[in-house]
Write an enzyme that holds these catalytic residues in place. Sequence first.
Site, PDB file in Angstrom:
ATOM      1  N   GLY A  24      35.172  66.748  32.048  1.00 30.42           N
ATOM      2  CA  GLY A  24      34.789  65.776  31.017  1.00 30.42           C
ATOM      3  C   GLY A  24      35.880  65.426  30.023  1.00 30.42           C
ATOM      4  O   GLY A  24      35.595  64.792  29.006  1.00 30.42           O
ATOM      5  N   SER A  61      39.094  64.001  30.976  1.00 33.26           N
ATOM      6  CA  SER A  61      40.030  62.933  31.389  1.00 33.26           C
ATOM      7  C   SER A  61      39.384  62.087  32.482  1.00 33.26           C
ATOM      8  O   SER A  61      38.328  62.443  33.019  1.00 33.26           O
ATOM      9  CB  SER A  61      41.363  63.512  31.876  1.00 33.26           C
ATOM     10  OG  SER A  61      41.202  64.155  33.123  1.00 33.26           O
ATOM     11  N   ASP A  89      38.113  76.543  35.446  1.00 35.46           N
ATOM     12  CA  ASP A  89      38.305  75.982  36.785  1.00 35.46           C
ATOM     13  C   ASP A  89      36.949  76.065  37.488  1.00 35.46           C
ATOM     14  O   ASP A  89      36.423  77.170  37.687  1.00 35.46           O
ATOM     15  CB  ASP A  89      39.364  76.811  37.524  1.00 35.46           C
ATOM     16  CG  ASP A  89      39.678  76.255  38.904  1.00 35.46           C
ATOM     17  OD1 ASP A  89      38.797  75.620  39.513  1.00 35.46           O
ATOM     18  OD2 ASP A  89      40.806  76.479  39.379  1.00 35.46           O
ATOM     19  N   TYR A 143      37.718  65.046  51.718  1.00 36.28           N
ATOM     20  CA  TYR A 143      37.046  64.492  50.526  1.00 36.28           C
ATOM     21  C   TYR A 143      35.813  63.674  50.921  1.00 36.28           C
ATOM     22  O   TYR A 143      34.739  63.824  50.324  1.00 36.28           O
ATOM     23  CB  TYR A 143      38.072  63.653  49.763  1.00 36.28           C
ATOM     24  CG  TYR A 143      37.575  62.874  48.581  1.00 36.28           C
ATOM     25  CD1 TYR A 143      37.241  63.499  47.378  1.00 36.28           C
ATOM     26  CD2 TYR A 143      37.484  61.473  48.634  1.00 36.28           C
ATOM     27  CE1 TYR A 143      36.825  62.758  46.272  1.00 36.28           C
ATOM     28  CE2 TYR A 143      37.076  60.726  47.534  1.00 36.28           C
ATOM     29  CZ  TYR A 143      36.744  61.370  46.359  1.00 36.28           C
ATOM     30  OH  TYR A 143      36.331  60.637  45.266  1.00 36.28           O
ATOM     31  N   THR A 165      34.056  63.940  53.609  1.00 34.75           N
ATOM     32  CA  THR A 165      33.044  64.884  54.115  1.00 34.75           C
ATOM     33  C   THR A 165      32.252  65.475  52.959  1.00 34.75           C
ATOM     34  O   THR A 165      31.013  65.551  52.996  1.00 34.75           O
ATOM     35  CB  THR A 165      33.731  66.013  54.911  1.00 34.75           C
ATOM     36  OG1 THR A 165      34.467  65.433  55.987  1.00 34.75           O
ATOM     37  CG2 THR A 165      32.719  66.998  55.462  1.00 34.75           C
TER      38      THR A 165
END
Length: 257
Positions: free
Chosen positions: A21, A23, A69, A161, A163
């Site tokens: 949230g 960038s 992360d 991506y 998939t």
Amino acid sequence: MADTTATFHDLTGASVFITGGGSGIGADLTEGFLKQGAKVAFVQRSDASGFAEGMAEKHGVKPLFIQCDVTDIPKLQAAIEQASAAHGPVTVMVNNAANDQRHATLDVDEAFWDWSQDINLKSYFFGCQAAIRQMQQAGHGSIINISSISYMMGNAGYPAYTTANAGINGMTRSLAREFGPDKIRVNALAPGWVLTQKQLDMWADPEALAAHLERQCLKEHLVPQDMVDAVLFLASNASRMMTGQMMVVDGGVVTTG
Ligand SMILES: NC(=O)C1=CN([C@@H]2O[C@H](COP(=O)(O)OP(=O)(O)OC[C@H]3O[C@@H](n4cnc5c(N)ncnc54)[C@H](O)[C@@H]3O)[C@@H](O)[C@H]2O)C=CC1
Ligand SMILES: O=C(O)C(=O)C[C@H](O)C(=O)CO
């Protein structure tokens, strides 16, 4: 940045959690929810404390930034707990953090595949799971999983991506079925090509932009605000009987060829 015209009164005071949230589209989402009077918590892998300060100066209320992360699932779960302790049970969850790094099928090894699924799909599932626990406490909730039209376009260049983006759609429908009785709605949003600074810097050369516009019915490029408006609608009671859906906001791209 975000400049929505609609006001969704039920979002005032809502406890909102956004991944990525600080960038790209996520930053506009954070601002869009703040402008509705929501209490926003967001995670990002890199330091976004400057962005959070900027939001506080601009809107008089600071979003809660937790550096995390999202592929570290225990940390993601802890961040959602932290948001709940600060703002009350999370009732709006936006899974937005993703990575559309380009890759060729024959170059993909197991490590890359796992990395891509971890960020683009696994984090979404566990983000949903942790938020659902909060929403069950609150007695209601709305989850918005940001996918992409990439897999519907049949694009080459990022198969891991695409998939994951197709998987988000399937996961969304299953979770909507399972948690509908708890008044928890789960929808996906599939953006078309949104011209963030990163997209402009990395992939949006003039030829690609022209070819993409050719496939859109509406001959204007998408901007992050177009996604903010759609997400606010999906988060609010304005969409109260909508669940298990994939909302496409892409300017009307022809996705069959
Ligand atoms: N920009 C576009 O044209 C399109 C974007 N989308 C989707 O919209 C969403 C947002 O995309 P953009 O803003 O363009 O992406 P972006 O790359 O500009 O921003 C992604 C955000 O996620 C964060 N992030 C990435 N990996 C992370 C990790 N491991 N842990 C925590 N945070 C992490 C980044 O720091 C950033 O804040 C994504 O789900 C993407 O798939 C879908 C279609 C088109
Ligand atoms: O990251 C994405 O997802 C996209 O950029 C989807 C776009 O429609 C696209 O890839 C256009 O080429």
